[in-house]
Design a protein around this motif. Structure first.
Motif, PDB file in Angstrom:
ATOM      1  N   PRO A  58       0.882  -1.198   0.008  1.00  0.00           N
ATOM      2  CA  PRO A  58       0.090  -0.096   0.026  1.00  0.00           C
ATOM      3  C   PRO A  58       0.977   1.224  -0.069  1.00  0.00           C
ATOM      4  CG  PRO A  58       0.122  -0.926   2.083  1.00  0.00           C
ATOM      5  CD  PRO A  58       0.854  -1.913   1.241  1.00  0.00           C
ATOM      6  N   GLU A  59       0.348   2.466  -0.256  1.00  0.00           N
ATOM      7  CA  GLU A  59       0.973   3.568  -0.319  1.00  0.00           C
ATOM      8  C   GLU A  59       1.390   4.201   0.980  1.00  0.00           C
ATOM      9  OE1 GLU A  59      -1.443   6.510  -2.322  1.00  0.00           O
ATOM     10  OE2 GLU A  59      -0.003   8.166  -1.857  1.00  0.00           O
ATOM     11  N   SER A  60       0.838   3.795   1.818  1.00  0.00           N
ATOM     12  CA  SER A  60       1.172   3.989   3.428  1.00  0.00           C
ATOM     13  C   SER A  60       2.448   3.549   3.506  1.00  0.00           C
ATOM     14  CB  SER A  60       0.151   3.217   4.337  1.00  0.00           C
ATOM     15  OG  SER A  60       0.071   2.009   4.414  1.00  0.00           O
ATOM     16  N   ALA A  61       2.799   2.532   2.743  1.00  0.00           N
ATOM     17  CA  ALA A  61       4.569   1.927   3.202  1.00  0.00           C
ATOM     18  C   ALA A  61       5.653   2.877   2.952  1.00  0.00           C
ATOM     19  CB  ALA A  61       4.611   0.510   2.329  1.00  0.00           C
ATOM     20  N   LEU A  62       5.215   3.950   2.257  1.00  0.00           N
ATOM     21  CA  LEU A  62       6.326   4.956   1.734  1.00  0.00           C
ATOM     22  C   LEU A  62       7.032   5.727   3.154  1.00  0.00           C
ATOM     23  CD1 LEU A  62       4.828   7.113  -1.087  1.00  0.00           C
ATOM     24  CD2 LEU A  62       6.796   5.320  -1.230  1.00  0.00           C
ATOM     25  N   HIS A  63       6.223   5.702   4.149  1.00  0.00           N
ATOM     26  CA  HIS A  63       6.630   6.629   5.236  1.00  0.00           C
ATOM     27  C   HIS A  63       7.553   5.762   6.307  1.00  0.00           C
ATOM     28  CE1 HIS A  63       6.018  10.223   3.213  1.00  0.00           C
ATOM     29  NE2 HIS A  63       5.020   9.889   3.145  1.00  0.00           N
ATOM     30  N   LYS A  64       7.360   4.472   6.001  1.00  0.00           N
ATOM     31  CA  LYS A  64       7.821   3.588   7.267  1.00  0.00           C
ATOM     32  C   LYS A  64       9.125   2.995   6.747  1.00  0.00           C
ATOM     33  CE  LYS A  64       4.121   0.485   7.593  1.00  0.00           C
ATOM     34  NZ  LYS A  64       3.329  -0.391   8.569  1.00  0.00           N
ATOM     35  N   TYR A  65       9.616   2.374   7.910  1.00  0.00           N
ATOM     36  CA  TYR A  65      11.181   1.829   7.895  1.00  0.00           C
ATOM     37  C   TYR A  65      11.149   0.484   7.659  1.00  0.00           C
ATOM     38  CZ  TYR A  65      12.222   6.505   9.020  1.00  0.00           C
ATOM     39  OH  TYR A  65      12.503   8.049   8.945  1.00  0.00           O
ATOM     40  N   PRO A  66      12.210  -0.051   7.035  1.00  0.00           N
ATOM     41  CA  PRO A  66      12.197  -1.645   6.841  1.00  0.00           C
ATOM     42  C   PRO A  66      12.027  -2.541   7.961  1.00  0.00           C
ATOM     43  CG  PRO A  66      14.140  -0.376   5.784  1.00  0.00           C
ATOM     44  CD  PRO A  66      13.339   0.604   6.672  1.00  0.00           C
ATOM     45  N   HIS A  67      12.281  -2.214   9.245  1.00  0.00           N
ATOM     46  CA  HIS A  67      12.154  -2.889  10.263  1.00  0.00           C
ATOM     47  C   HIS A  67      10.786  -3.150  10.717  1.00  0.00           C
ATOM     48  CE1 HIS A  67      12.308   0.882  12.501  1.00  0.00           C
ATOM     49  NE2 HIS A  67      11.663   0.285  13.472  1.00  0.00           N
ATOM     50  N   GLU A  68       9.674  -2.286  10.111  1.00  0.00           N
ATOM     51  CA  GLU A  68       8.499  -2.155  10.507  1.00  0.00           C
ATOM     52  C   GLU A  68       7.678  -3.169   9.761  1.00  0.00           C
ATOM     53  OE1 GLU A  68       7.430   1.968  12.287  1.00  0.00           O
ATOM     54  OE2 GLU A  68       8.143   2.123  10.153  1.00  0.00           O
ATOM     55  N   PHE A  69       8.277  -4.005   8.600  1.00  0.00           N
ATOM     56  CA  PHE A  69       7.753  -5.088   7.715  1.00  0.00           C
ATOM     57  C   PHE A  69       8.097  -6.295   8.137  1.00  0.00           C
ATOM     58  CE2 PHE A  69       8.038  -0.796   5.478  1.00  0.00           C
ATOM     59  CZ  PHE A  69       6.942  -0.570   5.095  1.00  0.00           C
ATOM     60  N   SER A  70       7.206  -7.179   7.539  1.00  0.00           N
ATOM     61  CA  SER A  70       7.571  -8.591   7.646  1.00  0.00           C
ATOM     62  C   SER A  70       8.426  -9.066   6.485  1.00  0.00           C
ATOM     63  CB  SER A  70       6.296  -9.389   7.579  1.00  0.00           C
ATOM     64  OG  SER A  70       5.815  -9.191   6.285  1.00  0.00           O
ATOM     65  N   GLY A  71       9.129 -10.151   6.512  1.00  0.00           N
ATOM     66  CA  GLY A  71      10.119 -10.534   5.716  1.00  0.00           C
ATOM     67  C   GLY A  71       9.763 -10.335   4.295  1.00  0.00           C
ATOM     68  N   GLY A  72       8.473 -10.893   4.039  1.00  0.00           N
ATOM     69  CA  GLY A  72       7.869 -10.893   2.723  1.00  0.00           C
ATOM     70  C   GLY A  72       7.948  -9.596   2.226  1.00  0.00           C
ATOM     71  N   GLN A  73       7.188  -8.849   3.000  1.00  0.00           N
ATOM     72  CA  GLN A  73       7.039  -7.388   2.496  1.00  0.00           C
ATOM     73  C   GLN A  73       8.300  -6.753   2.387  1.00  0.00           C
ATOM     74  OE1 GLN A  73       4.911  -6.203   6.088  1.00  0.00           O
ATOM     75  NE2 GLN A  73       2.937  -6.094   4.990  1.00  0.00           N
ATOM     76  N   ARG A  74       9.373  -6.930   3.088  1.00  0.00           N
ATOM     77  CA  ARG A  74      10.780  -6.382   2.943  1.00  0.00           C
ATOM     78  C   ARG A  74      11.174  -6.780   1.528  1.00  0.00           C
ATOM     79  NH1 ARG A  74      12.468  -8.381   8.581  1.00  0.00           N
ATOM     80  NH2 ARG A  74      11.645  -6.804   9.846  1.00  0.00           N
ATOM     81  N   GLN A  75      11.003  -8.036   1.230  1.00  0.00           N
ATOM     82  CA  GLN A  75      11.406  -8.666  -0.088  1.00  0.00           C
ATOM     83  C   GLN A  75      10.723  -7.741  -1.216  1.00  0.00           C
ATOM     84  OE1 GLN A  75      14.040  -9.207  -1.545  1.00  0.00           O
ATOM     85  NE2 GLN A  75      14.443 -11.508  -0.893  1.00  0.00           N
ATOM     86  N   ARG A  76       9.483  -7.621  -0.956  1.00  0.00           N
ATOM     87  CA  ARG A  76       8.614  -6.668  -1.953  1.00  0.00           C
ATOM     88  C   ARG A  76       9.411  -5.406  -2.218  1.00  0.00           C
ATOM     89  NH1 ARG A  76       3.432  -9.066  -3.080  1.00  0.00           N
ATOM     90  NH2 ARG A  76       3.279 -10.988  -1.698  1.00  0.00           N
ATOM     91  N   ILE A  77       9.872  -4.798  -0.885  1.00  0.00           N
ATOM     92  CA  ILE A  77      10.406  -3.479  -1.181  1.00  0.00           C
ATOM     93  C   ILE A  77      11.721  -3.609  -1.856  1.00  0.00           C
ATOM     94  CG2 ILE A  77      11.658  -1.686   0.378  1.00  0.00           C
ATOM     95  CD1 ILE A  77       9.589  -2.264   2.436  1.00  0.00           C
ATOM     96  N   GLY A  78      12.666  -4.493  -1.705  1.00  0.00           N
ATOM     97  CA  GLY A  78      13.639  -4.776  -2.314  1.00  0.00           C
ATOM     98  C   GLY A  78      13.505  -5.137  -3.794  1.00  0.00           C
ATOM     99  N   ILE A  79      12.318  -5.834  -4.078  1.00  0.00           N
ATOM    100  CA  ILE A  79      12.187  -5.843  -5.587  1.00  0.00           C
ATOM    101  C   ILE A  79      11.736  -4.664  -6.298  1.00  0.00           C
ATOM    102  CG2 ILE A  79      10.238  -6.811  -7.349  1.00  0.00           C
ATOM    103  CD1 ILE A  79      10.078  -9.270  -5.211  1.00  0.00           C
ATOM    104  N   ALA A  80      10.717  -3.807  -5.778  1.00  0.00           N
ATOM    105  CA  ALA A  80      10.636  -2.517  -5.830  1.00  0.00           C
ATOM    106  C   ALA A  80      11.598  -1.516  -6.295  1.00  0.00           C
ATOM    107  CB  ALA A  80       9.453  -1.734  -4.912  1.00  0.00           C
TER     108      ALA A  80
END
Lengths: 399, 331, 306
Positions: free
Chosen positions: A198-220
């Motif tokens: 979601p768009e709300s992810a923009l202002h969050k920091y990596p440690h606030e995500f689960s492993g799968g979500q972090r990997q999505r950030i890495g892909i993005a």
């Protein structure tokens, strides 16, 4: 996608020609093997220049040797770790090339050498007709836009101090893609959307995500600079089993939508087989076999590939009960002191008295683009040579 | 009579300043002599905590342990530390995931085995050394006579794991607990270790609890399989029943979502949505409800019980219909 | 359906929360411990005292008072008397006011000595960490040499070579910290160099300079800040030691705890409180910085996260 690659794979010799084509400086890197390899391959059908347009990456005799330093004040080189030791391969535009091998086989180093994240000791990497291995400084930096990487550990590959927004913007800024606040913002939202965040992810920091979500950030982050090639190094192995499929599916969707080319590096054969069109198997710094995904599974020819395939547990008791395992004895030899001849001969259950421990086998085409580096591949396939016991050889991990 | 009987085991971690965390919640299962039982689950499922609680290795870690663990008519949870240590050495063996950190780096591997032999089997130093070499030979460590005087760092990961197995087997335990014994190892080495384990277990009639996240390992090795999710067992069945007709949506979902080596290239995966962090508390309903395709209102409001159903134990309000439960590939 | 949808809405809400950076998180964790709070209180009081002392000191600390001078003899220094809470010092000045104002001077020395040490140390360590190779080897051998000299000896040598002034003390003490900070930052940056996120930035084609300043440096600075806090404590003590040895400030009038302690050493038998109070003040302040630094170190340690 699958169909298309199937036909390309069908065209015998295409890739062989690709590897062979610009071989003029193979001699200058001083590798006998490569020269002979090119000569043997030359016998195959297809000719050098034909297939230039659908090949995205050509790796020629790539070598990455790491010096082993000893001494405290005055360092001296006590030897080398032959992490990648003469690899030829081609990756076609739009395909997924899977690279498998066990730890220490050099698959990660190959991926990094290909991206020039480690300096190759020898050989060439040609990316879309540009010799990446000779680029320097600003040209090299700019060229990175088209080749991206996805890492194994999604947490450590994201700067803990940066918000998702600055992580994603960084690459765009580095390549001047962040034109205007509005359009950048729109692009960020689009990127997040394409990886299912979601768009709300923009202002969050990596440690606030689960492993799968972090990997999505890495892909993005990788997608942000609109690359052609993505090297994914163990993209799911750090994730929970139930999340792995999400990321694998995402990678496949993105490939279809954006026409990406993947080099997927993994130790998990099932993952590689699922996602790859073609698979290369690495052992101690070199490719031992290369074939289409289905063929690799149906008819593995190299003894190591056979052992590797037979070792993968399948979540099905019926299959498991009938599985015939080829257990390898002993450990992986040290890449600092690789065995002579065929590097697998110390553990090979099909090892013969001649050639195996003296001559390093070349990766040769045995038909249909199936390449294998074994002196006796055909004999093993035809059953003319049978399996025997191997006396385990000891390996000191720090030797 | 069961060799090990775990009843209603619960483990709650309490730390100052944080909310108590229930890692294991009402876990019951039993192990017959010589049987191989699997505990499968992802990280956070409570599978490892369960094994540590059985072995009494959580006592000094601020964990509150409830329920009962009966081993051959002895209640392990109430034993004194000394009695438990004794029991652990003699009847219960354990193999951990990381063989390097489980071995003492400054003591030779031979000494680490003879120590156990001298203490628990009352051997003399000489006898123990002979037996240690034999054990090392048995677990497939090449050239044990020479290797016995080496230190853990001089061995590869696979060889270290063999040493660890040798130590665990030194006292001829009746039960061996293996907690992700091959996760740190390469697949060909994993195959070696797994075949060694199953060989040793069947030869010596040792019972084995195999704890892993890898359904493939369980499929080949275990008689009974317990699938854990969020600290509770959600499905228990014999391995053929479980893999051929998984009924719990979680088990079913896992099997649908992992790529299989024998599936053709491009066969689609059906992932389980969300992640473990989406779980709700078991008190509120089914922890898996937020991720479950079958979830209905009752799943969000009423915790399901573990009930016998279709020849297995199942904790689910809306299990996968029997017709749909056939997992692809088993056909 | 109702329960389902509200629960689901809850889930989504919890996803929308957050946005706390790691630094904030660490800070919050730091001040959960009572030790950290004690350290913070001491340091806070000290800093407040340093700021307001010139305004609240009951008397002028830099002027002798005739009332005190009148009773001052070599063998007798006046004790507490009306208007003068702790009586006189050896020069007929108001001891209490000097003690208060001393906080300011002491903080000044401590802060500047640390700041200079951190700055030079970070330049050396940063260059070594950013460039690596021979730059790194050269700079690190240099710091090795500095480290091999016992710290106080180093400070004494520098102080002895320079004219006795407050800045001499500051620089001498600063030099003790330089190699420590250099090594610390260099080590942290080296670790960052090989980290995945730096590799990721390189792969993205981010400029080298941006990588150093945006990724490597900010992620390496934590231990330096902690060390700086701890160094503030030792800097104050070291400065006092130099003053005590007579290598400090030649301006005997300056109200600085170290100097006051140094000048009181011959008067221990006459009026021990002249040495006692500055000494206690120094110890308490040093303790405050140490407690604060140690608890920060603890909460920044990734092993202690959560």
């Amino acid at each position: 996608m699958t169909d298309e690659t199937a036909t390309t794979t069908g065209a015998a010799g295409t890739e062989v020609a690709g590897t062979e084509a610009p071989r003029d400086d193979a001699a200058s890197t001083g590798v006998q093997d490569a020269v002979t390899a090119a000569e043997t391959d030359g016998a195959g059908p297809g000719d050098g220049a034909v297939d230039g347009d659908d090949v995205l990456v050509t790796v020629e005799d790539l070598k990455v040797h790491f010096p082993i330093k000893r001494g405290i004040v005055l360092e001296r080189t006590a030897g080398h770790v032959y992490a990648v030791d003469g690899i030829d391969l081609t990756i076609r535009r739009g395909e997924t090339y899977g690279l498998v091998g066990e730890s220490g086989c050099g698959k990660t180093t190959l991926g990094r050498g290909l991206l020039r994240l480690v300096e190759p000791t020898g050989g060439r990497v040609v990316f879309d007709d540009t010799d990446v291995s000779t680029l320097k400084g600003e040209t090299l930096r700019k060229s990175r836009r088209r080749m991206q990487m996805i890492f194994q550990d999604p947490l450590s590959s994201l700067d803990p101090r940066q918000s998702v927004e600055s992580i994603l913007v960084e690459g765009m800024r580095a390549h001047g893609l962040d034109s205007g606040k509005e359009s950048t913002r729109a692009r960020l939202v689009e990127l997040l959307d394409s990886v299912g965040l979601p768009e709300s992810a923009l202002h969050k920091y990596p440690h606030e995500f689960s492993g799968g979500q972090r990997q999505r950030i890495g892909i993005a982050r990788a997608l942000a600079v609109e690359p052609d090639l993505i090297v994914a190094d163990e993209p799911v192995s750090a994730l929970d089993v139930s999340v792995q499929a999400q990321v694998l599916n995402l990678l496949e969707q993105l490939q279809q939508r954006l026409g990406l080319t993947y080099l997927v590096i993994a130790h998990d054969l099932a993952v590689v087989r699922h996602i790859s069109d073609r698979i290369g198997v690495m052992y101690l710094g070199s490719l031992v076999e290369e074939a289409s995904s289905d063929e690799m599974y149906a008819e593995p020819m190299h003894p190591y590939t056979k052992a590797l395939l037979s070792a993968v547990p399948v979540p099905d008791p019926t299959v498991e009960d009938e599985r015939e395992q080829i257990l390898l004895t002993g450990d992986l030899p040290s890449p600092a002191n690789p065995p002579t001849g065929c590097r697998f001969h110390t553990r090979c259950p099909w090892k013969q008295d001649t050639l195996c421990d003296t001559d390093r086998p070349e990766l040769r085409d045995v038909g249909g683009g199936h390449r294998v580096a074994c002196h006796y591949a055909e004999d093993i396939l035809a059953g003319r040579i049978t399996r025997h016991e191997v006396e385990p050889e000891l390996v000191h991990p720090d030797a | 009579m069961a060799l090990l009987d775990v009843r209603d085991l619960s483990v709650v971690f309490k730390r100052k300043g944080t909310r108590p965390f229930t890692a294991v919640d009402g876990v019951s299962f039993s192990v017959e002599p010589g049987q191989t039982v699997g505990l499968v689950g992802e990280s956070g499922s409570g599978k490892s905590v369960t094994s540590l609680a059985i072995m009494g290795l959580l006592r000094k870690r601020g964990a509150e342990i409830g329920g009962s663990v009966t081993f051959e008519d002895t209640e392990l949870l109430t034993l004194s530390d000394k009695q438990l240590r004794d029991r652990r050495g003699r009847d219960l063996g354990m193999v951990f995931q990381d063989p390097l950190s489980s071995l003492n780096p400054v003591i030779t591997i031979g000494l680490q085995i003879t120590e156990v032999l001298e203490r628990h089997r009352g051997m003399s130093r000489k006898e123990a050394r002979v037996e240690a070499a034999e054990l090392l030979d048995r677990v497939g460590l090449p050239d044990p006579q020479r290797r016995i005087d080496e230190y853990p760092h001089q061995l590869s990961g696979g060889m270290r794991q063999r040493v660890l197995i040798a130590i665990a087997l030194a006292c001829r335990p009746k039960l061996l607990i293996a907690d992700e014994p091959t996760t740190a190892l390469d697949v060909t080495i994993q195959a070696q270790i797994l075949s060694l384990l199953s060989e040793l277990v069947s030869e010596t009639d040792t019972a084995l609890i195999m704890i892993t996240h890898d359904l493939g390992i369980v499929a080949g090795l275990c008689d009974d399989v317990n699938v854990m999710y969020g600290g509770r067992i959600v499905e228990r069945a014999q391995r053929h029943d479980l893999f051929d007709r998984s009924r719990h949506p979680y088990t079913h979902g896992l099997l649908q979502s992992i790529p299989r080596l024998d599936a053709p290239r491009g066969e689609p995966l059906t992932p389980i949505r969300g992640s473990v962090s989406d779980n709700i508390e078991w008190e509120q309903g089914c922890a898996f409800a937020p991720r479950c395709p079958n979830a209905t209102d009752v799943c969000w409001s009423e915790p399901p019980e573990l009930k016998a159903d279709d020849g297995r134990m199942l904790r689910c309000h809306n299990p996968v219909a029997i017709g749909d439960a056939v997992t692809e590939g088993a056909l | 359906m109702s329960i389902l949808s509200t629960r689901k809405a809850d889930k989504i809400d919890s996803l929308a929360e957050g946005g706390t950076s790691l630094a904030m998180d660490a800070l919050r964790r730091t001040f959960r411990s009572p030790v950290a709070i004690l350290g913070l209180v001491i340091v806070g009081l000290f800093v407040i005292l340093a700021i307001i002392s010139p305004f609240v000191a009951p008397k002028d600390p830099y002027r002798p008072y005739p009332e005190l001078k009148a009773e001052l003899t070599p063998s007798n220094i006046p004790g507490p008397m009306p208007g003068f809470l702790l009586g006189s010092d050896q020069n007929g000045y108001d001891f209490f006011s000097r003690l208060l104002v001393g906080a300011q001077q002491t903080l000044f020395v401590g802060v500047f000595a640390t700041l200079i040490g951190v700055t030079i140390g970070m330049i050396i360590g940063g260059l070594a960490g950013a460039f690596g190779g021979w730059v790194d080897s050269l700079l690190m051998r240099l710091t090795d040499i500095m480290l091999s000299i016992p710290s106080l000896l180093l400070a004494i040598s520098i102080a002895a070579l320079m004219p006795g002034s407050q800045w001499t003390v500051i620089i001498a003490v600063a030099m003790i910290g330089v190699p420590v900070f250099a090594r610390l930052l260099r080590g942290a940056m080296m670790a960052q160099r090989s980290s995945d996120h730096v590799l990721a930035a390189t792969a993205l084609g981010v400029k080298r300079r941006t990588i150093v300043f945006r990724h490597m440096l900010p992620n390496s600075i934590g231990p330096v800040i902690v060390q700086a806090t701890l160094t503030l404590a030792t800097a104050i003590i070291d400065a006092a030691a130099l003053s005590f040895l007579g290598l400090g400030d030649s301006d005997w009038r300056r109200a600085e705890w170290g100097l006051m302690l140094g000048n009181a050493q011959e008067l221990l038998s006459v009026k021990p409180s002249l040495a006692f109070f500055p000494a206690i003040a120094i110890i308490v302040v040093a303790l405050g910085f140490t407690l604060l630094g140690e608890s920060m170190r603890e909460s920044l340690d990734p092993k202690n996260r959560r």
